[in-house]
Design an enzyme around this catalytic site. Structure first.
Site, PDB file in Angstrom:
ATOM      1  N   CYS A   1      87.021  48.852  87.061  1.00  0.00           N
ATOM      2  CA  CYS A   1      85.791  49.001  86.283  1.00  0.00           C
ATOM      3  C   CYS A   1      85.926  50.031  85.182  1.00  0.00           C
ATOM      4  O   CYS A   1      85.637  49.774  84.024  1.00  0.00           O
ATOM      5  CB  CYS A   1      84.630  49.368  87.214  1.00  0.00           C
ATOM      6  SG  CYS A   1      83.133  49.830  86.342  1.00  0.00           S
TER       7      CYS A   1
ATOM      8  N   CYS B   1      84.407  47.026  83.386  1.00  0.00           N
ATOM      9  CA  CYS B   1      83.035  47.204  82.878  1.00  0.00           C
ATOM     10  C   CYS B   1      82.918  48.195  81.719  1.00  0.00           C
ATOM     11  O   CYS B   1      82.228  47.930  80.733  1.00  0.00           O
ATOM     12  CB  CYS B   1      82.104  47.691  83.978  1.00  0.00           C
ATOM     13  SG  CYS B   1      82.544  47.212  85.642  1.00  0.00           S
TER      14      CYS B   1
ATOM     15  N   LYS C   1      84.820  47.123  78.467  1.00  0.00           N
ATOM     16  CA  LYS C   1      84.170  45.858  78.076  1.00  0.00           C
ATOM     17  C   LYS C   1      82.828  46.105  77.401  1.00  0.00           C
ATOM     18  O   LYS C   1      82.542  45.578  76.325  1.00  0.00           O
ATOM     19  CB  LYS C   1      84.028  44.985  79.332  1.00  0.00           C
ATOM     20  CG  LYS C   1      83.222  43.714  79.196  1.00  0.00           C
ATOM     21  CD  LYS C   1      81.758  43.861  79.513  1.00  0.00           C
ATOM     22  CE  LYS C   1      81.414  44.349  80.892  1.00  0.00           C
ATOM     23  NZ  LYS C   1      81.573  43.379  81.932  1.00  0.00           N
TER      24      LYS C   1
ATOM     25  N   TYR D   1      83.224  35.010  83.689  1.00  0.00           N
ATOM     26  CA  TYR D   1      82.461  35.948  82.858  1.00  0.00           C
ATOM     27  C   TYR D   1      83.406  36.858  82.083  1.00  0.00           C
ATOM     28  O   TYR D   1      83.117  37.242  80.950  1.00  0.00           O
ATOM     29  CB  TYR D   1      81.432  36.730  83.680  1.00  0.00           C
ATOM     30  CG  TYR D   1      81.963  37.780  84.622  1.00  0.00           C
ATOM     31  CD1 TYR D   1      82.207  39.075  84.176  1.00  0.00           C
ATOM     32  CD2 TYR D   1      82.194  37.498  85.964  1.00  0.00           C
ATOM     33  CE1 TYR D   1      82.688  40.049  85.026  1.00  0.00           C
ATOM     34  CE2 TYR D   1      82.680  38.471  86.826  1.00  0.00           C
ATOM     35  CZ  TYR D   1      82.931  39.738  86.351  1.00  0.00           C
ATOM     36  OH  TYR D   1      83.407  40.704  87.203  1.00  0.00           O
TER      37      TYR D   1
ATOM     38  N   GLU E   1      82.992  37.121  78.108  1.00  0.00           N
ATOM     39  CA  GLU E   1      82.688  38.445  77.556  1.00  0.00           C
ATOM     40  C   GLU E   1      83.746  38.858  76.541  1.00  0.00           C
ATOM     41  O   GLU E   1      83.414  39.316  75.437  1.00  0.00           O
ATOM     42  CB  GLU E   1      82.621  39.478  78.681  1.00  0.00           C
ATOM     43  CG  GLU E   1      81.373  39.362  79.545  1.00  0.00           C
ATOM     44  CD  GLU E   1      81.381  40.315  80.733  1.00  0.00           C
ATOM     45  OE1 GLU E   1      80.280  40.591  81.255  1.00  0.00           O
ATOM     46  OE2 GLU E   1      82.459  40.782  81.149  1.00  0.00           O
TER      47      GLU E   1
ATOM     48  N   HIS F   1      54.069  45.879  74.933  1.00  0.00           N
ATOM     49  CA  HIS F   1      54.206  45.116  73.694  1.00  0.00           C
ATOM     50  C   HIS F   1      54.673  46.022  72.568  1.00  0.00           C
ATOM     51  O   HIS F   1      54.210  47.148  72.460  1.00  0.00           O
ATOM     52  CB  HIS F   1      52.851  44.489  73.348  1.00  0.00           C
ATOM     53  CG  HIS F   1      52.924  43.494  72.241  1.00  0.00           C
ATOM     54  ND1 HIS F   1      53.555  42.275  72.374  1.00  0.00           N
ATOM     55  CD2 HIS F   1      52.462  43.544  70.967  1.00  0.00           C
ATOM     56  CE1 HIS F   1      53.461  41.611  71.239  1.00  0.00           C
ATOM     57  NE2 HIS F   1      52.806  42.360  70.364  1.00  0.00           N
TER      58      HIS F   1
ATOM     59  N   GLU G   1      58.360  41.561  78.385  1.00  0.00           N
ATOM     60  CA  GLU G   1      56.958  41.221  78.664  1.00  0.00           C
ATOM     61  C   GLU G   1      56.764  39.717  78.871  1.00  0.00           C
ATOM     62  O   GLU G   1      55.768  39.301  79.468  1.00  0.00           O
ATOM     63  CB  GLU G   1      56.039  41.715  77.541  1.00  0.00           C
ATOM     64  CG  GLU G   1      56.190  40.981  76.221  1.00  0.00           C
ATOM     65  CD  GLU G   1      55.215  41.478  75.158  1.00  0.00           C
ATOM     66  OE1 GLU G   1      54.021  41.593  75.463  1.00  0.00           O
ATOM     67  OE2 GLU G   1      55.669  41.745  74.027  1.00  0.00           O
TER      68      GLU G   1
END
Length: 500
Positions: free
Chosen positions: A62, A67, A70, A203, A207, A475, A480
């Site tokens: 990682c 991660c 990346k 993935y 990615e 908002h 939302e």
């Protein structure tokens, strides 16, 4: 009767209470937690160099080749898009924008270097012994550690945790290890990869292809079958569609059969021969770099597990464990990506390691919960998910017992640049037989990880559609949309958006 902490083989005390094999996310987490209880702990960590000779420091996949780099390269690609958008917001800059691979790579690697050092300091501060050596069981409670010079040292312990993680798989075709790279090599590649073929639909593949294209490179993805196997397939297709409309070419149902070097260099030139999955077609293309991302194999083959009797799935190399992460050998535990049937995610390994140490030494009974774990795929349009994929929900509960609410949405930040309307997408899957509880959450859009983390907590608490509807949205933000979902898939109602 054995005295506690005494070796059955020699009658001598064990060298350590706990030896952890693997200094990645899970191993570091478990070792530091165990040391807090006053236990004598040793961590063994060793990175076998890639065929290209790439290696890295303490911290595991990682931090070093996963991660962290990346996400930072993903951010570099987002900044490119933001520069394009900036003109519409009134920013003027005359010079043509260029990207310097070496500047980015060096900055990211310098940051990773600081993390490596931080992990070493953290182990020392917690009283954990760290040895840069390759660990291998040679007896029930004995391990051999071999350093990079080949020097062997032997250690004994009462308990062991195997946390060796995984490494990228190669194709097994001529030229793959000689000329291809994997994610293990990409993030420290000393030169810009140029025109790149990414092989795979994982993935990791998508990615990497996404950020390389975002940096302005010519990128092609070659996939054998479906994208993002194991993920919701509607979402996977939307991820792929977006990438294709943003410069990534996808060649479907083809696999490379041979990689040849035309010219050496940084980058060089490679000739890729590929065959269609039905065997009827061949194609030959030229690239500067071929990046393999076809899956990962558990690093369990050559660590002596057979010497201690630990059962391993022969096909996958994965280790079956019980709900306490215990293998079939009572004093040997396993955590992280090497576990059979468990999620392969850094935070899962960290949680599992910490909780395991608490159970072993702190009297805890809390087990790692592998259900409803949120995750995000950092493709150009990020995909966040928590709970069940739609296909899995149908398989478990039956279509008639589900309501699937969905909608497109248009991030306000994208309206002024007038781009990508009705590309971002929100979907929740509700179980009608359980008070319309949300059992699947899916979002495709910017900052999907940030959105999913918050809703992940709500899903863990058992949120229902009614509770979601009673939540007042903030908002104007993307998240939302989940507080106002009203159209079900079954109704066939229009979900396209014209504004915020």
């Amino acid at each position: 009767v054995l005295v506690m902490n005494q070796s059955s083989e020699t009658g001598e005390p064990y060298d350590y209470d706990l030896i952890v094999i693997g200094g990645g996310s899970g191993g570091l987490s478990a070792s530091k937690e165990a040391a807090k209880y006053g236990k004598k702990v040793l961590v063994l960590d060793y990175v076998t160099p890639t065929p290209r000779g790439t290696t890295w420091g303490l911290g595991g996949t990682c931090v070093n080749v996963g991660c962290i780099p990346k996400k930072l390269m993903h951010q570099a690609a987002i900044l490119h898009q933001n520069l394009e958008d900036a003109r519409k917001f009134g920013w003027t800059f005359d010079e043509k924008v260029h990207h310097n691979w070496t500047t980015m790579k060096d900055a990211i690697n310098n940051y990773i270097g600081s993390l490596n050092w931080g992990y070493r300091v953290s182990l020392r501060d917690n009283g954990v012994t760290y040895v840069n050596g390759y660990g291998e069981f040679i007896g029930p409670h004995k391990i051999k550690a071999t350093n990079k010079k080949g020097k062997e040292t032997f250690y004994t312990a009462e308990t062991f945790i195997v946390a060796t993680g995984e490494r990228p798989r190669y194709l097994g075709v001529p030229g793959d290890k000689e000329y291809c790279i994997t994610s293990d090599d990409l993030f420290s590649l000393p030169y810009c990869p140029g025109k790149t073929l990414v092989v795979g639909a994982s993935y990791v593949a998508l990615e990497c292809a996404g950020f390389l294209a975002g940096l302005g490179l010519d990128v092609t993805v070659m996939v054998r079958s479906i994208l993002l196997r194991g993920f919701d397939q509607q979402m996977a297709d939307l991820v792929g569609d977006y990438m294709e409309t943003h410069g990534v070419k996808i060649i479907r149902q083809f696999v490379p059969t041979k990689i040849e070097q035309i010219e050496a260099g940084t980058p060089g030139r490679l000739k890729v021969t590929a065959q269609s999955t039905d065997g009827t077609e061949n194609m030959v293309q030229e690239y500067n770099t071929v990046l393999l991302a076809i899956g990962r194999d558990a690093s369990t083959k050559n660590i002596g597990l057979d010497n201690v009797g630990v059962k391993v799935n022969e096909k996958t190399g994965k280790i079956p464990v019980d709900e306490l992460e215990q293998t079939n050998v009572p004093h040997v535990y396993a955590i992280g990506d090497i576990l059979e049937g468990k999620l392969q995610l850094t935070p899962v390994a960290i949680q599992a390691g910490r909780l395991l140490a608490n159970r072993l030494y702190g009297g805890s009974t809390v087990k790692c919960d592998y259900v409803n774990v949120p995750t995000t795929v950092f493709t150009p349009l990020e995909y966040g998910a928590c709970g069940l994929a739609e296909e899995k929900a149908i398989e478990i509960h039956g279509r008639e017992n589900l309501d699937v609410y969905h909608s497109y949405f248009w991030p306000l930040e994208w309206t002024v640049p007038t781009r990508d309307n009705n590309k971002c997408y929100a979907k929740i899957i509700c179980n009608k037989q359980d008070n319309n509880r949300v059992i699947g959450f899916h979002v495709l859009g910017p900052n999907a990880g940030e959105i999913t983390q918050g809703f992940g907590a709500a899903i863990k608490c058992g949120i229902t559609k009614e509770q979601l509807d009673s939540t007042i949205g903030i908002h104007p933000v993307c998240a939302e949309v989940f507080t106002t979902l009203s159209v079900t898939k079954e109704s066939g109602g229009n979900i396209e958006q014209s504004g915020c």
